[in-house]
Structures are given as structure tokens and as C-alpha cells.
Design a protein around this motif. Structure first.
Motif, PDB file in Angstrom:
ATOM      1  N   PHE A  65       0.722  -1.299   0.091  1.00 36.33           N
ATOM      2  CA  PHE A  65       0.053   0.097   0.007  1.00 36.33           C
ATOM      3  C   PHE A  65       0.775   1.468  -0.046  1.00 36.33           C
ATOM      4  CE2 PHE A  65      -3.541  -2.914   1.779  1.00 36.33           C
ATOM      5  CZ  PHE A  65      -4.271  -2.664   1.000  1.00 36.33           C
ATOM      6  N   GLN A  66       1.947   1.239   0.443  1.00 29.95           N
ATOM      7  CA  GLN A  66       2.813   2.509   0.754  1.00 29.95           C
ATOM      8  C   GLN A  66       3.066   3.332  -0.586  1.00 29.95           C
ATOM      9  OE1 GLN A  66       6.223   1.890   3.058  1.00 29.95           O
ATOM     10  NE2 GLN A  66       5.851   3.724   4.042  1.00 29.95           N
ATOM     11  N   LEU A 118      -7.802  -3.326   5.144  1.00 31.72           N
ATOM     12  CA  LEU A 118      -8.385  -4.147   4.093  1.00 31.72           C
ATOM     13  C   LEU A 118      -9.820  -4.081   4.733  1.00 31.72           C
ATOM     14  CD1 LEU A 118      -6.403  -7.530   4.247  1.00 31.72           C
ATOM     15  CD2 LEU A 118      -6.384  -5.715   2.649  1.00 31.72           C
ATOM     16  N   ASP A 119     -10.412  -3.483   5.820  1.00 34.32           N
ATOM     17  CA  ASP A 119     -11.634  -3.560   6.288  1.00 34.32           C
ATOM     18  C   ASP A 119     -12.158  -2.153   6.178  1.00 34.32           C
ATOM     19  OD1 ASP A 119     -13.427  -4.657   7.705  1.00 34.32           O
ATOM     20  OD2 ASP A 119     -13.037  -4.148   9.634  1.00 34.32           O
ATOM     21  N   MET A 152      -6.933  -2.841  -3.326  1.00 36.45           N
ATOM     22  CA  MET A 152      -7.386  -3.611  -2.498  1.00 36.45           C
ATOM     23  C   MET A 152      -7.624  -5.387  -2.804  1.00 36.45           C
ATOM     24  SD  MET A 152      -8.435  -2.391   0.557  1.00 36.45           S
ATOM     25  CE  MET A 152      -9.287  -1.106   1.322  1.00 36.45           C
ATOM     26  N   LYS A 153      -7.870  -5.148  -4.236  1.00 38.90           N
ATOM     27  CA  LYS A 153      -8.117  -6.510  -5.127  1.00 38.90           C
ATOM     28  C   LYS A 153      -6.706  -7.240  -4.923  1.00 38.90           C
ATOM     29  CE  LYS A 153     -11.956  -4.703  -7.591  1.00 38.90           C
ATOM     30  NZ  LYS A 153     -11.538  -3.206  -8.402  1.00 38.90           N
ATOM     31  N   THR A 154      -5.789  -6.813  -4.910  1.00 33.35           N
ATOM     32  CA  THR A 154      -4.314  -7.453  -5.143  1.00 33.35           C
ATOM     33  C   THR A 154      -3.583  -7.508  -3.913  1.00 33.35           C
ATOM     34  OG1 THR A 154      -3.415  -5.313  -5.945  1.00 33.35           O
ATOM     35  CG2 THR A 154      -4.234  -6.810  -7.903  1.00 33.35           C
ATOM     36  N   ALA A 155      -4.216  -7.048  -2.750  1.00 37.47           N
ATOM     37  CA  ALA A 155      -3.376  -6.969  -1.497  1.00 37.47           C
ATOM     38  C   ALA A 155      -2.939  -8.295  -1.197  1.00 37.47           C
ATOM     39  CB  ALA A 155      -4.582  -6.460  -0.274  1.00 37.47           C
TER      40      ALA A 155
END
Ligand code: HAM
Length: 423
Positions: A184-185, A207-208, A218-221
Motif C-alpha cells: 500500500f505504501q 482491508l476493512d 484492495m483486490k491485489t492486496a
């Protein structure tokens, strides 16, 4: 101007309260079968308990607590959930030394969160919850989940979905945490300010996030399930195996992270899939919280539990069209005509109630016809008619409102005679 109820709270009126009672009784009955014992903790606690227990990056602590200073200048908070209090009490009362282990507890009572009120979301709501402390056996994880499912099943709910995940142990979580930060950074400036804060403090909670849930990243986290070490992975496999052995259907969702900080290993939610249940579909949430007892100053003790609100359970029952309460019926309504009869009815009513009958009379000086109407409204099985003449003759008339049959019974030994009649 009349004073109204505070926003986000509800009056539970007669007619509805019976539903609550039945739900409470069902939950308690299931707990008895699973050997969970009731615990009652205070409605307010030291604020520090929730800062440490629930976690200071959570929405609950940051935005939703009812915190106040008492006259002794202590910071107190109305409990927003039950786990922190139960763990505090477990530690304070040294229940880790109890002969019976694990310690299996349940609670039911009001919780308080300053949330935006909407259907299924209140500022005061009643949670029923269980906590099992002292065992790191995956069978207890499965037991706790099955207990929640059993309560729902017993109340007739069918359209349920159980979602489970594993958040792993500390080392799995640490590896996943690093992966999340790296993921995410570079684009964190595209996320909401809450998520920017979460990046360092608790990246799992990104994620929440409701605001950023559609962001591409979010989808590729990275999925926690790819970071579980062998031990955590084996533990999760066992929990799933036990659920399958109990014929409890579930789906695994690696994005299920839960909104409180204390979780590790098993996390789960039960959703309602009933049409019309509303936007908030979670009925029940829980998980494992090894480490929380230690956080409260106790010895290292594993724990797992869940909680659900009675409010959401009632909405789910309504959405599935399930009526759980039966029509109320009373045994008898005493109609007294004339002053002497009225006086007599006071003792008669007392004797009937003491003998175990549910009985009522008129207190509004209504005419006979209106009293009959009142008896019908209360769904009385019998009407007992006390007239002056009957009284003088030592008799009363008893009318069965269902069949219309009427008999005369002697006043002497009346309770015995009436008991025989009503059996
Ligand atoms: P939670 O997910 O914050 O977990 O809440 C559990 C349940 O409480 C929710 O699934 C929902 O049924 C109900 N609930 C929460 N907030 C509200 C609200 N504002 N209005 C109505 N119902 C609400 C906990 O509280 C954890 N203590 C659960 C737990 C126990 N984990 C381990 N042990």
C-alpha cells in the motif's frame, strides 16, 4: 415540549419484549448444554481497559466510545463490547487458577457505541457473547462457532452464511504486515486519512475500510493465507476439518479481518442472506485473541469468543418471516358484579394466583359487557362470574370462552374445583 428517547436507542415494549425473552432463554439454554456459565461485569469500566483491550487504532476507540469523567476525575467508558471486560475479570479474579479449564463464560447485556444510527446499528444495543479462555485446541474454536450456529438454528434461522479466516499467529501476522505495508505504501496518498494512519499502526485494518474498498490495490492486496506459517496453517486446517465433521458449512474469506485489534488465528462472522435484512449483513462476529489476557496483566492464556446483538437477530428473524412468540393466553378473568362481589374478588384473585393460575380482573369499574371484552382481549380461557346472588348462594359461574360452556362451582373449596375443571 415532551422529552424524547435519545438517538440510536430503543424502547422494547410489551408485545415485543417477549421476543427478547425467548431469544435470551434460547441462548442461555444452548449455553447450558455447552457448559458455558454466565458472567456479569459492570456497564462502565476504566477507559484504559478499552484502549488496551480493543486497540487504539480501532473505530470503536477512536470515534465511538461514550467516555466521561466521574466526580473523582477518573476517566470511565460505557462498555462498547464485552470481551475486554470479561478478560479483565478473568485476570482480576484469577480464573486461570480455576479447577475447570478451559473457563467457558457467556454474557448478555447492553453495549454502547456512538455510531451513525441506521437499521441494525444502534448506540445502545444488547450483545449476547461467549468467551472460552484457557485452551488452544482447534476443537474449541469449532465449538464456539457451533454454539452460535446452534442458537440461530434453534430459533429457526436458515439463510445464514458462515465466513471464516485465519489471521495467523504473531510471526505470520508480522510477515503479512510487512507485505501489506510494501503493497500500500507507494499509493497510500490515494487512500482516506484513516487508512493513511493505519498504514504504520495496523495495516490489516486497511482491508476493512468501507471508504476505500473499491480501490484497485484492495483486490491485489497480499492474502494472509499466503503468510501463515506451518503451525498457524495446520491450526486453521484443523478448525475447518472440525467444522466439516460437525456438518457446519462455511466459506473462507481471506479479506475477513474484523474491526477489533485483539484477534489472531481464527476469525469468523455469520451473515444473514435473507432478502430485506438490510445493508449491514453481519449478525455475529468473533475470533481468537491469544495474548489479550497477558495484555491485561495475566498469564499467557489463549481465548476465543463471539458476540451478536439481539437487535440484528430480531431483524434476521423478521427478514426470514419467522414468528417466534406464541399468542399469550391467561387462565381466567374474574368479573365481579356489585360491591360485595368486588370485595370478594380481591381474595379470589389472590387465591387463584397463589395456586399458580394467571388471573386478572377489572379495575376500571366497567360494565359486564366491557369486562367480557377485556377477558377476550386477554385471551382468557375462563371467565369467573361473581354476582351478588351467586355469592349469597355460595356459588360462582365459570364460563369457558372457547367452547361457550358454563358451569357452576361451589365457593367452598373453589380452587380445587377450578383446578379439576381446568385440567
Ligand atoms: P463486533 O464485531 O464489534 O465484535 O460486534 C459483534 C456483534 O455485535 C456484531 O456482529 C453485531 O451483531 C453487534 N453489533 C455491533 N455493533 C452494533 C450496533 N451499533 N448496533 C447493533 N448491533 C451491533 C465484538 O464486539 C467482539 N467483542 C466479539 C467477540 C467476542 N470476539 C471475541 N469474543
Amino acid at each position: 415540549m415532551s422529552i424524547q428517547i435519545p438517538r440510536g436507542t430503543q424502547d422494547i415494549l410489551p408485545g415485543t419484549v417477549e421476543k427478547w425473552q425467548l431469544i435470551e432463554e434460547t441462548a442461555k439454554e444452548v449455553c447450558r448444554k455447552y457448559l458455558y456459565e454466565e458472567i456479569r461485569t459492570p456497564i462502565f469500566e476504566h477507559t484504559e481497559l478499552f484502549l488496551r483491550g480493543v486497540g487504539d487504532t480501532t473505530d470503536i476507540v477512536q470515534k465511538e466510545m461514550y467516555t466521561f469523567e466521574d466526580r473523582g476525575e477518573r476517566s470511565l467508558t460505557l462498555r462498547p463490547e464485552g470481551t475486554a471486560s470479561v478478560v479483565r475479570s478473568f485476570t482480576e479474579n484469577k480464573m486461570y487458577g480455576n479447577a475447570n479449564q478451559p473457563v467457558k463464560l457467556y454474557y448478555i447485556g447492553p453495549m454502547f457505541r456512538y455510531e451513525r444510527p441506521q437499521k441494525g446499528r444502534y448506540r445502545q444495543f444488547v450483545q449476547f457473547g461467549v468467551e472460552a479462555l484457557g485452551s488452544m485446541d482447534p476443537a474449541i474454536d469449532a465449538e464456539v462457532i457451533s454454539l452460535a450456529m446452534q442458537i440461530y438454528k434453534q430459533l429457526g434461522l436458515k439463510k445464514l452464511k458462515l465466513v471464516i479466516n485465519s489471521l495467523g499467529d504473531n510471526s505470520s501476522r508480522a510477515a503479512h504486515r510487512t507485505a501489506l505495508i510494501n503493497h500500500f505504501q507507494p499509493s497510500i496518498h490515494e487512500f482516506c486519512s484513516d487508512c493513511q494512519n493505519r498504514l504504520e499502526k495496523n495495516p490489516l485494518r486497511i482491508l476493512d475500510c468501507k471508504k476505500d474498498r473499491d480501490h484497485e490495490l484492495m483486490k491485489t492486496a497480499p492474502s494472509i493465507l499466503d503468510y501463515l506459517n506451518e503451525e498457524s496453517s495446520l491450526y486453521f486446517e484443523k478448525v475447518k476439518q472440525y467444522l466439516s465433521l460437525m456438518n457446519i458449512d462455511f466459506i473462507v474469506d481471506p479479506t475477513l479481518v474484523r474491526g477489533l485489534d485483539y484477534y489472531n488465528h481464527t476469525a469468523f462472522e455469520i451473515m444473514s442472506e435473507a432478502e430485506g435484512f438490510g445493508a449491514i449483513t453481519t449478525l455475529c462476529g468473533g475470533g481468537r485473541y491469544n495474548g489479550l489476557v497477558q495484555e491485561m496483566g495475566g498469564p499467557e492464556t489463549p481465548g476465543i469468543g463471539f458476540a451478536f446483538s439481539v437487535e440484528r437477530l430480531i431483524s434476521a428473524l423478521e427478514a426470514e418471516g419467522i414468528e417466534i412468540t406464541q399468542e399469550q393466553q391467561i387462565d381466567c378473568y374474574v368479573i365481579a358484579l356489585g360491591e360485595k362481589a368486588k370485595d370478594y374478588s380481591v381474595t379470589l384473585l389472590q387465591s387463584l394466583r397463589q395456586a399458580g393460575f394467571s388471573a386478572e380482573r377489572d379495575y376500571l369499574n366497567r360494565k359486564m359487557k366491557a369486562q367480557f371484552k377485556a377477558a377476550e382481549r386477554l385471551n382468557a380461557k375462563h371467565v369467573i362470574i361473581l354476582g351478588e346472588d351467586e355469592l349469597a348462594a355460595g356459588k360462582v359461574a365459570v364460563k369457558n370462552l372457547q367452547s361457550g360452556d358454563q358451569v357452576e362451582l361451589p365457593l367452598e373449596n373453589f380452587i380445587n374445583e377450578y383446578t379439576t375443571l381446568s385440567n
